[in-house]
Design an enzyme around this catalytic site. Structure first.
Site, PDB file in Angstrom:
ATOM      1  N   HIS A 131      71.719 -58.429  10.877  1.00  0.00           N
ATOM      2  CA  HIS A 131      72.656 -58.929  12.114  1.00  0.00           C
ATOM      3  C   HIS A 131      71.743 -59.389  13.257  1.00  0.00           C
ATOM      4  O   HIS A 131      72.629 -59.959  14.203  1.00  0.00           O
ATOM      5  CB  HIS A 131      73.887 -57.829  12.219  1.00  0.00           C
ATOM      6  CG  HIS A 131      74.723 -58.277  12.814  1.00  0.00           C
ATOM      7  ND1 HIS A 131      75.255 -57.725  14.219  1.00  0.00           N
ATOM      8  CD2 HIS A 131      75.900 -59.179  12.623  1.00  0.00           C
ATOM      9  CE1 HIS A 131      76.523 -58.479  14.484  1.00  0.00           C
ATOM     10  NE2 HIS A 131      76.929 -59.214  13.718  1.00  0.00           N
ATOM     11  N   ARG A 149      86.117 -55.281  23.296  1.00  0.00           N
ATOM     12  CA  ARG A 149      87.297 -56.394  22.806  1.00  0.00           C
ATOM     13  C   ARG A 149      88.344 -55.849  21.915  1.00  0.00           C
ATOM     14  O   ARG A 149      89.279 -56.219  22.133  1.00  0.00           O
ATOM     15  CB  ARG A 149      86.502 -57.572  22.446  1.00  0.00           C
ATOM     16  CG  ARG A 149      87.317 -58.567  22.210  1.00  0.00           C
ATOM     17  CD  ARG A 149      86.608 -59.629  21.165  1.00  0.00           C
ATOM     18  NE  ARG A 149      86.623 -59.524  19.890  1.00  0.00           N
ATOM     19  CZ  ARG A 149      85.646 -59.692  18.928  1.00  0.00           C
ATOM     20  NH1 ARG A 149      84.712 -60.562  19.257  1.00  0.00           N
ATOM     21  NH2 ARG A 149      85.594 -59.371  17.555  1.00  0.00           N
ATOM     22  N   HIS A 156      82.467 -61.439  23.344  1.00  0.00           N
ATOM     23  CA  HIS A 156      81.273 -60.970  22.302  1.00  0.00           C
ATOM     24  C   HIS A 156      80.117 -60.527  22.456  1.00  0.00           C
ATOM     25  O   HIS A 156      79.506 -59.802  21.723  1.00  0.00           O
ATOM     26  CB  HIS A 156      81.302 -62.284  21.344  1.00  0.00           C
ATOM     27  CG  HIS A 156      80.631 -62.242  20.005  1.00  0.00           C
ATOM     28  ND1 HIS A 156      79.365 -62.233  19.671  1.00  0.00           N
ATOM     29  CD2 HIS A 156      81.153 -61.724  18.841  1.00  0.00           C
ATOM     30  CE1 HIS A 156      79.023 -62.115  18.411  1.00  0.00           C
ATOM     31  NE2 HIS A 156      80.411 -61.855  18.008  1.00  0.00           N
TER      32      HIS A 156
END
Length: 720
Positions: free
Chosen positions: A432, A560, A588
């Protein structure tokens, strides 16, 4: 209850599924925000509906699987899978009913703006004639009328698919003959635009048009509309990570996933019981909606010919430092590290960096990790161009990026056929981390340039996701990038100097940093932490933040989405504040700041950007990177501006309450919108392109973070 007891009680955690639904409620609330233009509010309604699809397909489907397996394992907040499923479905139904209410109200608002969704039966005969032609030429050739009865198998309906159910009668006797079903093809518009009339923009719905002309599909029958149904299937594929041919195994699993079991059914009427049995849905998996199934399709009403009902256009800029070097990224980065704040500054900076590397004869190699990208990505084109120019190009493609598996399989095959060395990372861990490493010959030595990002290499989402790109040629950071790439491709355990990485060192590094703040408080110095991330659900790290709060550390978290931490609870988390920014852009970026004995913002703080949220999977089951910011200008930009504005926002922020609920932050005497602030700052050279809704503070008014005695070299590296 004593603080020690509170720290062990399951109520200290908020259920992650309910936390996600709370986030989607905040998205939906933007659909009623009067400060947001009408068609943009329609977009928020559509986004909230699309989010629900993924929630049912993954999260609810996972709970259903646990029940089928007989699992009684409790969640961190003390609920069994059965209890979670019951609670989650109840809350999800409420949210969908709220979507119906808001859509009904929006229809009236749209009509007030001369945008109408008309009933087919109410149209003038001229419009009826136009629709008859449209049906004959555009719909009839692609529609497939099917018959339903208890003994014949049901045709397959894909996840997210919608179908019109009809009651078919013999026209003379009116006796029921059979039921009909027409699957609505995905390629057809749900809202069909009629010819404009008297400045009115008018639409009719696809299912209404099909119902109106159903006798063309079922000649000799009288057809009465019964219901529109829409189903969502279990899309969480079971992937064999130990297969001999990983690519083919993933390809097979993704194809099988399309036929996952139905876990959610929406209907706007009543269906025959035999149809429910054939779909394999239980009563509690059916949601009856009063106005419209498939609310996500309302995005088709967001039309460009009413710009006054949309956000004002915004054109992302290229950083001035790059322009001052005539677009030479290597010269820009050699001068000092470069921070690019997306989407306010263009993602083209990343694309151009790769394009320059591909075309530069002195560049020897390029390495990159790709988790998600677009099907027509210029990044892919640049990598192929680099191979064709004779450079060594290695790309790690993560096949397990949820819902992008098919796209990444195609990407991997394309890159391989063009000569790129494609690897798939470590079998047990998703990769990731977002990294690029370019090696260039400069004189008699090799110089490396690294890019670390908090977001994906996806030009499309980079226009709406707020992220940070960090370009550096710092010797320590580029060497760590090289070693981490070697770990991904060669499975060697890396020894990094400054960059922390999952699954081995991010968790212990964070624990050390948090405990250091406790030590500062005990020594009489300030202890303060600022965190920005997408999700906070890791139990161990949440308990550590509770412990830090009880020790006197002040903690501000901008999250978020999901947050399982409960802030402001006496004896547990009085010193923790949790905020969430919801607005034009999707937050993000992951940024972590630790005061290091000083109040934030401060030039003494320890500052990091990361690809990882504070979730167990990111800490223990993925390859992630957490990068210290060592360059002074980059440090000032990220901590002294980006983080300061995020924690100071009052126009788009929500604050989490001790009971887990969310409340809008009061605007206060000096209202601040983070999104408007960053847009205005980035486009200050061309203010006509985007005027802010609310006057914003001058950047010079933000607090300085370098104290007079602050030394550039005092930010530690080895301890990170």
């Amino acid at each position: 209850m004593a603080s020690g007891a509170k720290q062990k009680h399951p109520a200290r955690f908020i259920n992650r599924e309910l936390g996600w639904l709370d986030f989607n409620q905040r998205v939906l609330d933007e659909a009623e925000n009067p400060e947001t233009p009408l068609l943009e509010r329609l977009r928020f309604l559509s986004i909230s509906a699309g989010n629900m699809d993924e929630f049912y397909a993954v999260r609810v489907a996972g709970l259903v699987d646990q029940l089928k397996e007989g699992s009684c394992k409790k969640s961190p907040d003390g609920l069994t899978p059965a209890q979670q499923l019951e609670t989650v479905r109840r809350q999800a139904r409420h949210l969908q009913q709220e979507q119906q209410r808001i859509w009904q109200a929006m229809l009236a608002e749209l009509e007030g703006q001369n945008i109408l969704v008309k009933d087919v039966e109410d149209l003038h005969h001229h419009d009826q004639d136009w629709l008859a032609t449209y049906f004959r030429e555009q719909l009839f050739p692609v529609l497939t009328p099917l018959t339903l009865n208890p003994t014949h198998p049901l045709p397959f309906i894909f996840s997210g698919g919608q179908a019109l159910v009809l009651h078919l009668k013999e026209p003379k006797t009116h006796h029921h003959v059979m039921d009909g079903l027409v699957v609505l093809p995905q390629q057809l518009p749900r809202f069909i635009r009629l010819p404009d009339r008297d400045e009115e923009i008018r639409f009719v719905m696809l299912e209404d048009v099909i119902s109106r002309f159903a006798k063309k599909l079922y000649p000799g029958m009288h057809a009465t509309r019964v219901s529109v149904l829409r189903l969502v299937r279990d899309l969480d594929a079971e992937l064999e990570e130990e297969a001999e041919d990983l690519l083919n195994s993933f390809e097979k699993a993704v194809k099988e996933r399309r036929r996952g079991v139905c876990v959610h059914l929406e209907v706007d009427g009543h269906l025959p019981k035999y149809l429910l049995r054939k779909l394999g849905v239980a009563k509690d998996e059916v949601v009856h909606l009063s106005t419209m199934v498939g609310v996500g399709d309302v995005k088709q009403l967001i039309i460009s010919d009413r710009p006054e009902l949309l956000f004002r256009p915004y054109q992302a800029s290229i950083p001035q430092r790059v322009l001052q070097h005539d677009g030479d990224y290597f010269a820009t980065i050699r001068e000092k590290d470069l921070v690019v704040h997306h989407p306010y500054e263009s993602f083209d900076t990343v694309v151009h960096f790769l394009q320059q590397a591909a075309r530069d004869p002195d560049v020897l190699s390029i390495k990159q990790s790709i988790y998600r990208t677009s099907h027509d990505s210029p990044i892919v084109d640049a990598l192929i161009e680099a191979v064709e120019a004779g450079k060594s190009v290695t790309v790690e493609v993560e096949l397990r990026a949820r819902f992008d598996e098919e796209a990444n399989i195609r990407l991997a095959r394309t890159l391989e056929t063009r000569g790129v060395q494609v690897v798939y990372g470590l079998a047990a861990y998703k990769t990731h981390a977002k990294m690029i490493l370019v090696v260039r010959r400069e004189g008699d030595h090799l110089q490396s340039y690294a890019h670390y990002g908090t977001g994906n290499y996806h030009p499309g989402t980079a226009r709406i996701y707020t992220d940070i790109s960090y370009f550096t040629c710092n010797p320590v950071l580029v060497e760590d990038s090289a070693r981490l790439f070697n770990c991904i491709t060669g499975a060697a355990v890396p020894e990094l100097q400054a960059v922390a990485f999952s699954p081995l060192t991010i968790r212990p590094t964070l624990e050390k940093l948090v405990r250091a703040e406790m030590d500062h408080v005990r020594a009489g110095r300030p202890g303060q932490i600022w965190l920005k991330m997408n999700s906070l659900v890791d139990r161990k790290l949440i308990d550590l933040l509770y412990e830090a709060s009880q020790a006197g550390v002040k903690i501000t978290i901008v999250v978020r989405g999901m947050c399982s931490l409960r802030p402001g609870v006496p004896g547990l988390s009085e010193g923790i504040e949790v905020r969430s920014i919801v607005g034009r852009y999707l937050e993000h970026a992951r940024v972590f700041a630790f005061g290091n004995g000083h109040a934030l913002p401060s030039g003494h703080a320890r500052l990091f950007i990361a690809s990882a949220d504070w979730m167990k999977r990111n800490m223990d089951r993925r390859i992630e990177a957490m990068v210290p910011i060592l360059d002074e200008e980059a440090y000032d930009r990220i901590l002294g501006e980006i983080m300061v504005v995020n924690v100071s926002d009052t126009l788009q922020s929500w604050e989490m309450q001790p009971d887990g609920g969310w409340k809008r932050v009061e605007p206060g005497p000096s209202p601040l919108s983070a999104h408007n602030y960053f847009m205005e700052k980035a486009s200050s050279s061309d203010k006509e392109a985007e005027a802010p809704v609310t006057p914003q503070p001058d950047p010079a008014d933000l607090p300085a973070i370098h104290e007079p005695d602050a030394q550039k070299g005092e930010r530690p590296v080895k301890e990170a």
